[in-house]
Design a protein around this motif. Structure first.
Motif, PDB file in Angstrom:
ATOM      1  N   GLY A  12      -4.192 -11.112  -1.959  1.00 40.02           N
ATOM      2  CA  GLY A  12      -4.230 -10.428  -0.674  1.00 40.02           C
ATOM      3  C   GLY A  12      -3.173  -9.337  -0.562  1.00 40.02           C
ATOM      4  O   GLY A  12      -3.441  -8.244  -0.059  1.00 40.02           O
ATOM      5  N   GLN A  13      -1.962  -9.646  -1.018  1.00 42.67           N
ATOM      6  CA  GLN A  13      -0.872  -8.676  -0.909  1.00 42.67           C
ATOM      7  C   GLN A  13      -1.102  -7.436  -1.753  1.00 42.67           C
ATOM      8  O   GLN A  13      -0.650  -6.348  -1.397  1.00 42.67           O
ATOM      9  N   THR A  14      -1.787  -7.598  -2.870  1.00 44.89           N
ATOM     10  CA  THR A  14      -1.970  -6.467  -3.792  1.00 44.89           C
ATOM     11  C   THR A  14      -3.359  -5.837  -3.699  1.00 44.89           C
ATOM     12  O   THR A  14      -3.649  -4.899  -4.441  1.00 44.89           O
ATOM     13  N   ALA A  15      -4.202  -6.332  -2.794  1.00 42.31           N
ATOM     14  CA  ALA A  15      -5.601  -5.889  -2.746  1.00 42.31           C
ATOM     15  C   ALA A  15      -5.747  -4.381  -2.576  1.00 42.31           C
ATOM     16  O   ALA A  15      -6.679  -3.773  -3.114  1.00 42.31           O
ATOM     17  N   VAL A  16      -4.837  -3.772  -1.804  1.00 39.35           N
ATOM     18  CA  VAL A  16      -4.965  -2.334  -1.534  1.00 39.35           C
ATOM     19  C   VAL A  16      -4.154  -1.486  -2.501  1.00 39.35           C
ATOM     20  O   VAL A  16      -4.198  -0.254  -2.435  1.00 39.35           O
ATOM     21  N   MET A  17      -3.417  -2.108  -3.405  1.00 34.81           N
ATOM     22  CA  MET A  17      -2.571  -1.320  -4.302  1.00 34.81           C
ATOM     23  C   MET A  17      -3.366  -0.417  -5.251  1.00 34.81           C
ATOM     24  O   MET A  17      -2.971   0.726  -5.479  1.00 34.81           O
TER      25      MET A  17
ATOM     26  N   PHE B 275       0.830  -1.202   0.000  1.00 33.03           N
ATOM     27  CA  PHE B 275       0.000   0.000   0.000  1.00 33.03           C
ATOM     28  C   PHE B 275       0.871   1.261   0.000  1.00 33.03           C
ATOM     29  O   PHE B 275       0.666   2.168  -0.807  1.00 33.03           O
ATOM     30  N   PHE B 276       1.849   1.313   0.900  1.00 36.61           N
ATOM     31  CA  PHE B 276       2.702   2.499   0.975  1.00 36.61           C
ATOM     32  C   PHE B 276       3.585   2.626  -0.259  1.00 36.61           C
ATOM     33  O   PHE B 276       3.864   3.741  -0.710  1.00 36.61           O
ATOM     34  N   ALA B 277       4.007   1.485  -0.820  1.00 34.73           N
ATOM     35  CA  ALA B 277       4.797   1.528  -2.051  1.00 34.73           C
ATOM     36  C   ALA B 277       3.959   2.035  -3.218  1.00 34.73           C
ATOM     37  O   ALA B 277       4.439   2.820  -4.047  1.00 34.73           O
ATOM     38  N   ALA B 278       2.691   1.601  -3.295  1.00 36.33           N
ATOM     39  CA  ALA B 278       1.813   2.061  -4.366  1.00 36.33           C
ATOM     40  C   ALA B 278       1.529   3.552  -4.250  1.00 36.33           C
ATOM     41  O   ALA B 278       1.440   4.268  -5.252  1.00 36.33           O
ATOM     42  N   LEU B 279       1.387   4.027  -3.024  1.00 33.52           N
ATOM     43  CA  LEU B 279       1.058   5.429  -2.778  1.00 33.52           C
ATOM     44  C   LEU B 279       2.123   6.370  -3.343  1.00 33.52           C
ATOM     45  O   LEU B 279       1.793   7.437  -3.881  1.00 33.52           O
ATOM     46  N   THR B 280       3.383   5.982  -3.234  1.00 38.69           N
ATOM     47  CA  THR B 280       4.464   6.877  -3.670  1.00 38.69           C
ATOM     48  C   THR B 280       5.400   6.214  -4.675  1.00 38.69           C
ATOM     49  O   THR B 280       5.487   6.629  -5.826  1.00 38.69           O
ATOM     50  N   TYR B 281       6.093   5.189  -4.254  1.00 37.54           N
ATOM     51  CA  TYR B 281       7.157   4.584  -5.055  1.00 37.54           C
ATOM     52  C   TYR B 281       6.667   4.200  -6.453  1.00 37.54           C
ATOM     53  O   TYR B 281       7.304   4.519  -7.462  1.00 37.54           O
ATOM     54  N   PHE B 282       5.541   3.499  -6.536  1.00 34.91           N
ATOM     55  CA  PHE B 282       5.039   3.057  -7.827  1.00 34.91           C
ATOM     56  C   PHE B 282       4.245   4.137  -8.557  1.00 34.91           C
ATOM     57  O   PHE B 282       4.279   4.223  -9.777  1.00 34.91           O
TER      58      PHE B 282
END
Length: 450
Positions: free
Chosen positions: A357-362, A236-243
């Motif tokens: 599950g790991q990517t559900a919030v991305m 989630f935090f990686a999707a928010l900024t990094y990705f």
């Protein structure tokens, strides 16, 4: 090393070489598409939508894909998905050559590609356990990280070079060739299959029961469920900024300098490549979960902080390197734990649910990241205010400063995610609390049968 083990490793390395070539073409296309999309719209939200469509179909398709991966020949799955991905790129090439390429085509292509990845990624990960000894799972996973990061290094360089000399059509053409190479490598190898999953243990009551069995497997093992939740927060935090916003941050702070973006993305790859090489030689820590959690905290703490505070290509490049040198340790150790704890005849379904599950919030992270950048934090740093006065000495001012502040947020919360993981006994003791699988299943088409 006996003849069977040698043949299995030969198959693994053949698959790995093909995926290395394919990943290069895919990474080069994605680099070019990001640049083209941002130039067309000049909004971060466009990149957010690209990420959204790159994950939602993946999440929705995963339960179906997992059941089929356990039923079907995994080699054929890899061949079919590579072929279909090539057709998607051909479609994009035709649209560009006819002057009809639009942003929505990119969204469609990302969505279809993510459906294919829902089959391809778990199938590849589940195949590793049938081709590599248990003690080498982390090393084998690190080789895949090396392939991924090597693509990150050279794809932006060659992509930027080809864009300066030609246009998107050349990028698409190269990508198509790499898909063909990957398919050819798969045509001449064989991946073992488990007889029990093909025949006696298959549920006949439908997809729901098959996935329910896999979901119960995870739920009943608190360590796997806990490590899944840790990874969900990481993503989630990686999707928010990094990705989502990193390309936009670099382009905004450099006035659209594609060379600067390509350089930073190159250092993202260099860090990951060196981290993967170190892990491949080393083999990883004895306590895999410690390596996973330490690398998570270090990547967020140092990498995201430098992205937040940096205002030139040197600092961003250092941040990129520091951030990604730890990522092979995160991914390889986490995956190795799952490979050790999940029986091979369930890995297709369990790994698919794990990925879901790991990517559900991305997708939420992508959309929220783009919206917060465009509508909240970028405007906050365009004019003086108490908020501006507090944080501009840290993240600067002007275009990109708001996105820098977002990296400051993920620096803090990503680091805290690792701390919470260490504090959880279910995560910390997962390797001792859960037994490894007992690999006693009969094999269909064993590699040594020739």
């Amino acid at each position: 090393m006996n003849n069977s083990t040698t043949k299995k490793l030969s198959v693994f390395y053949t698959i790995w070489i093909g995926q290395l070539v394919s990943l290069f073409g895919t990474a080069m296309t994605r680099f070019a598409v990001i640049v083209w999309a941002y130039q067309q719209t000049n909004t971060v939200m466009t990149l957010g939508w690209l990420g959204f469509f790159g994950y939602v179909p993946y999440i929705l398709t995963s339960p179906i894909a997992g059941v089929l991966i356990d039923r079907w020949d995994r080699r054929k799955i890899l061949i079919i998905t590579d072929g279909l991905a090539g057709f998607i790129t051909i479609f994009m090439l035709i649209q560009f050559l006819t002057g009809n390429l639009a942003i929505w085509h990119l969204f469609l292509a990302e969505g279809l590609t993510s459906v294919l990845e829902a089959f391809q990624i778990p199938a590849f990960n589940a195949s590793i356990t049938l081709l590599v000894n248990k003690k080498d799972y982390t090393r084998a996973n690190s080789l895949f990280s090396i392939a991924n990061d090597a693509a990150k290094i050279f794809a932006p360089i060659f992509g930027g070079l080809l864009l300066s000399m030609s246009n998107l059509s050349t990028i698409f053409a190269v990508d198509i060739v790499t898909f063909l190479i990957a398919m050819l490598t798969l045509l001449f190898i064989r991946i073992p299959q488990l007889k029990s999953r093909q025949l006696s243990h298959l549920s006949i009551s439908g997809w729901w029961n098959e996935n329910s069995e896999a979901a119960r497997f995870i739920k009943d093992r608190k360590g796997l469920l806990a490590i899944l939740l840790v990874y969900l927060n990481i993503n989630f935090f990686a999707a928010l900024t990094y990705f989502c916003i990193l390309p936009a941050l670099i382009l905004a702070r450099t006035g659209g300098d594609q060379f600067a973006l390509g350089t930073v993305q190159g250092f993202l790859g260099i860090g990951g490549l060196i981290g993967g090489i170190i892990l491949a030689i080393w083999g990883g820590p004895k306590k895999k979960v410690y390596g996973f959690l330490f690398a998570t905290g270090a990547s967020f703490l140092f990498g995201d902080f430098l992205f937040a505070t940096g205002q030139n290509i040197i600092i961003w490049s250092i941040g990129a390197f520091v951030s990604t040198i730890f990522i092979p340790l995160i991914n390889s150790n986490s995956l190795a734990i799952w490979q050790l704890k999940v029986p091979p005849d369930m890995q297709g379904r369990v790994f698919a649910l794990r990925s879901m599950g790991q990517t559900a919030v991305m997708p939420i992270g992508f959309l929220l990241g783009g919206w917060l950048a465009d509508n909240v934090f970028e405007p906050l740093f365009k004019q003086p205010s108490p908020f501006f006065n507090w944080f501009s000495p840290i993240v600067g001012s002007g275009p990109g400063a708001g996105m820098g502040f977002m990296f400051l947020i993920t620096c803090l919360f990503g680091f805290l995610t690792a701390i919470v993981g260490f504090a959880s006994s279910a995560v910390r003791n997962i390797e001792s609390d859960l037994p490894d699988f007992d690999f006693s299943e009969p094999i269909v088409n064993p590699i040594s049968s020739d």
